[in-house]
Scaffold this motif. Structure first.
Motif, PDB file in Angstrom:
ATOM      1  N   ALA A  98       0.879  -1.182   0.000  1.00  0.00           N
ATOM      2  CA  ALA A  98       0.000   0.000   0.000  1.00  0.00           C
ATOM      3  C   ALA A  98       0.911   1.226   0.000  1.00  0.00           C
ATOM      4  O   ALA A  98       1.281   1.743   1.054  1.00  0.00           O
ATOM      5  N   ALA A  99       1.282   1.661  -1.186  1.00  0.00           N
ATOM      6  CA  ALA A  99       2.319   2.691  -1.329  1.00  0.00           C
ATOM      7  C   ALA A  99       1.712   4.083  -1.474  1.00  0.00           C
ATOM      8  O   ALA A  99       0.502   4.267  -1.371  1.00  0.00           O
TER       9      ALA A  99
ATOM     10  N   ASP B 276       4.036  -0.167   3.899  1.00  0.00           N
ATOM     11  CA  ASP B 276       5.042   0.261   2.911  1.00  0.00           C
ATOM     12  C   ASP B 276       6.440   0.261   3.555  1.00  0.00           C
ATOM     13  O   ASP B 276       7.400  -0.318   3.013  1.00  0.00           O
TER      14      ASP B 276
ATOM     15  N   ALA C 204       7.357  -1.317   6.252  1.00  0.00           N
ATOM     16  CA  ALA C 204       7.730  -2.692   6.645  1.00  0.00           C
ATOM     17  C   ALA C 204       8.265  -3.457   5.434  1.00  0.00           C
ATOM     18  O   ALA C 204       9.245  -4.203   5.536  1.00  0.00           O
TER      19      ALA C 204
ATOM     20  N   SER D  76      -5.297   1.319   2.013  1.00  0.00           N
ATOM     21  CA  SER D  76      -5.926   2.601   2.416  1.00  0.00           C
ATOM     22  C   SER D  76      -6.489   2.614   3.834  1.00  0.00           C
ATOM     23  O   SER D  76      -6.982   3.651   4.285  1.00  0.00           O
TER      24      SER D  76
ATOM     25  N   VAL E 142      -4.461 -10.040   4.187  1.00  0.00           N
ATOM     26  CA  VAL E 142      -3.733 -10.096   5.457  1.00  0.00           C
ATOM     27  C   VAL E 142      -4.112  -8.906   6.332  1.00  0.00           C
ATOM     28  O   VAL E 142      -3.952  -7.750   5.922  1.00  0.00           O
TER      29      VAL E 142
ATOM     30  N   GLU F 120      -3.960  -5.878  12.296  1.00  0.00           N
ATOM     31  CA  GLU F 120      -4.472  -5.693  13.636  1.00  0.00           C
ATOM     32  C   GLU F 120      -5.628  -6.650  13.902  1.00  0.00           C
ATOM     33  O   GLU F 120      -6.116  -7.297  12.993  1.00  0.00           O
TER      34      GLU F 120
HETATM   35  N1  AR6 Z   1       1.455  -6.554   7.279  1.00  0.00           N
HETATM   36  C1  AR6 Z   1       0.156  -6.435   6.956  1.00  0.00           C
HETATM   37  N2  AR6 Z   1      -0.563  -5.309   7.131  1.00  0.00           N
HETATM   38  C2  AR6 Z   1       0.071  -4.266   7.668  1.00  0.00           C
HETATM   39  C3  AR6 Z   1       1.432  -4.285   8.047  1.00  0.00           C
HETATM   40  C4  AR6 Z   1       2.141  -5.500   7.829  1.00  0.00           C
HETATM   41  N3  AR6 Z   1       3.425  -5.645   8.128  1.00  0.00           N
HETATM   42  N4  AR6 Z   1       1.767  -3.071   8.554  1.00  0.00           N
HETATM   43  C5  AR6 Z   1       0.650  -2.307   8.525  1.00  0.00           C
HETATM   44  N5  AR6 Z   1      -0.382  -3.023   7.992  1.00  0.00           N
HETATM   45  P1  AR6 Z   1      -1.002   1.735   5.701  1.00  0.00           P
HETATM   46  P2  AR6 Z   1      -2.513   3.124   3.610  1.00  0.00           P
HETATM   47  C6  AR6 Z   1      -1.778  -2.634   7.763  1.00  0.00           C
HETATM   48  O1  AR6 Z   1      -1.010   2.939   6.558  1.00  0.00           O
HETATM   49  O2  AR6 Z   1      -3.623   3.406   4.527  1.00  0.00           O
HETATM   50  C7  AR6 Z   1       2.390   4.751   3.895  1.00  0.00           C
HETATM   51  O3  AR6 Z   1       3.156   5.696   4.561  1.00  0.00           O
HETATM   52  C8  AR6 Z   1      -2.303  -1.444   8.510  1.00  0.00           C
HETATM   53  O4  AR6 Z   1      -2.647  -1.795   9.849  1.00  0.00           O
HETATM   54  O5  AR6 Z   1       0.247   0.952   5.626  1.00  0.00           O
HETATM   55  O6  AR6 Z   1      -2.828   2.631   2.225  1.00  0.00           O
HETATM   56  C9  AR6 Z   1       2.487   4.867   2.381  1.00  0.00           C
HETATM   57  O7  AR6 Z   1       3.759   5.287   1.962  1.00  0.00           O
HETATM   58  C10 AR6 Z   1      -3.527  -1.082   7.696  1.00  0.00           C
HETATM   59  O8  AR6 Z   1      -4.640  -1.899   8.031  1.00  0.00           O
HETATM   60  O9  AR6 Z   1      -1.416   2.082   4.166  1.00  0.00           O
HETATM   61  C11 AR6 Z   1       1.432   5.879   2.074  1.00  0.00           C
HETATM   62  O10 AR6 Z   1       1.911   7.188   2.256  1.00  0.00           O
HETATM   63  C12 AR6 Z   1      -3.094  -1.421   6.280  1.00  0.00           C
HETATM   64  O11 AR6 Z   1      -1.907  -2.225   6.415  1.00  0.00           O
HETATM   65  C13 AR6 Z   1       0.358   5.574   3.095  1.00  0.00           C
HETATM   66  O12 AR6 Z   1       1.027   4.980   4.205  1.00  0.00           O
HETATM   67  C14 AR6 Z   1      -2.764  -0.209   5.426  1.00  0.00           C
HETATM   68  O13 AR6 Z   1      -2.197   0.819   6.211  1.00  0.00           O
HETATM   69  C15 AR6 Z   1      -0.639   4.593   2.569  1.00  0.00           C
HETATM   70  O14 AR6 Z   1      -1.685   4.479   3.487  1.00  0.00           O
END
Ligand code: AR6
Length: 329
Positions: free
Chosen positions: A21-22, A33, A35, A116, A151, A154
């Motif tokens: 999720a970039a 992202d 991780a 997202s 996946v 939380e």
């Molecule tokens: N494995 C699986 N899911 C995860 C992990 C993991 N290791 N770590 C977090 N999640 P987010 P977005 C979940 O914020 O909302 C970044 O900075 C997390 O709990 O990662 O699409 C990018 O560079 C949540 O449910 O992505 C962008 O700027 C889900 O992954 C922005 O965040 C997505 O959360 C993208 O925001």
């Protein structure tokens, strides 16, 4: 292929591709992202630099480097602005475009995070539903066999709020027989196959009588029901969230003994009534009991005439129970 829902860290999955999720720069960030970049090592960022960014809803692919997966598919989800500026359509296209890319690279297993649903603020329950719908639509539209894993990082505590969840909980509370729940494992719910439950006859039957008495096997009953319902095999295994390989195994062996979640999934696919479900399960040596929370949850859906396996799995997942369906191992 089935859709599986797992809780855990997506960077640890040895699948063909994981989805990141970039953000539009593709140059890394926080959340999943961050991780993924940490686990893949700096070569991932080097390859990302050459991609020229990515628009919201689109997807691009790189190698996985130090990750256990072959590829990383980078997609950019929409930022949540209240749901009225096309967020749903864009989020849905993240899943569809990622899966298309995975298919073009012959991936047979792909894992997604809940795009997202973190920093971008999409309400988790809605993000989850959009994900499942988009994945299901894609899988229904392709002949390709792709295992898709969603996946969740939380605990799925966002499920509790809707009325379906509340109704399931109410039904569970009213019917769960705590006292009997000595062991919640699936194996513990197995009972002896029907023929062995009969009292021994006073005299040995003739061979002819014995043969007449042999019950229809699980596979035989399943195939008969598929015919009676006018279903095709693919319709049945897709609706059961089973992969084709596992279904072929069952079809090819009249004495096949499925796992209980597989048998239940097939009952759901066939839209069986509760007595019919019990009969089909019994052919595989299982019973539906009120000492099993998952049995009660499935029973609730059957009694409501709700046979959407993903909806049932969503409920099972939210109560930490094993999901229905499966794949050949
Ligand atoms: N494995 C699986 N899911 C995860 C992990 C993991 N290791 N770590 C977090 N999640 P987010 P977005 C979940 O914020 O909302 C970044 O900075 C997390 O709990 O990662 O699409 C990018 O560079 C949540 O449910 O992505 C962008 O700027 C889900 O992954 C922005 O965040 C997505 O959360 C993208 O925001």
């Amino acid at each position: 292929m089935p859709i599986e829902i797992l809780r855990g860290d997506i960077t640890r999955l040895a699948v063909d591709a994981i989805v990141d999720a970039a953000n539009p720069s593709l140059l890394g960030g926080g959340g999943v992202d961050g991780a993924i970049h940490r686990a893949a090592g700096p070569e991932l960022l080097a390859e990302c630099r050459m991609l020229g960014g990515c628009r919201t809803g689109q997807a691009k692919l790189t190698r996985g480097y130090k990750l256990p997966c072959r590829y990383v598919i980078h997609t950019v989800g929409p930022v949540w602005h209240g749901g009225l500026v096309g967020e749903r359509r864009l989020l849905s296209s993240c899943y569809t475009n990622s899966l298309r890319l995975a298919a073009q690279h012959s991936c047979s297993s792909v894992a997604f995070p809940l795009i997202s649903a973190g920093a971008y603020g999409y309400p988790k329950d809605q993000a989850f539903r959009v994900a499942l719908d988009a994945i299901r639509d894609f899988l229904a539209s392709t002949e390709r066999e792709i295992l898709v894993i969603l996946v969740l990082w939380e605990r799925a505590d966002f499920f509790g709020a809707d009325s379906l969840h509340k109704n399931v909980r109410r039904y569970l509370d009213a019917h769960y027989d705590d006292a009997l729940d000595g062991n919640r494992s699936i194996a513990a719910q197995e009972i002896a196959p029907m023929p062995q439950m009969r009292a021994m006859p006073a005299a040995m039957p003739s061979l002819e009588d014995a043969l007449r008495d042999v019950e229809e096997s699980f596979t035989q009953m399943l195939l008969r029901m598929i015919d009676e319902k006018g279903m095709t095999d693919p319709e049945c295994y897709k609706r059961a969230n089973l992969d084709r390989k596992l279904f072929s195994k069952i079809r090819g062996d009249i004495h096949y003994k499925p796992r209980k979640p597989t048998a239940l999934a097939l009952a759901i696919a066939l839209r069986l009534t509760l007595p019919e479900t019990k009969e089909l399960l019994a052919r595989a040596g299982y019973a539906l009991t009120h000492s099993s929370r998952s049995d009660i949850i499935v029973e609730y859906f059957i009694l409501q005439g709700k046979y959407d396996i993903l909806e049932i799995n969503e409920a099972l997942f939210s109560f930490d129970e094993p999901l229905l369906g499966g794949r050949a191992v």
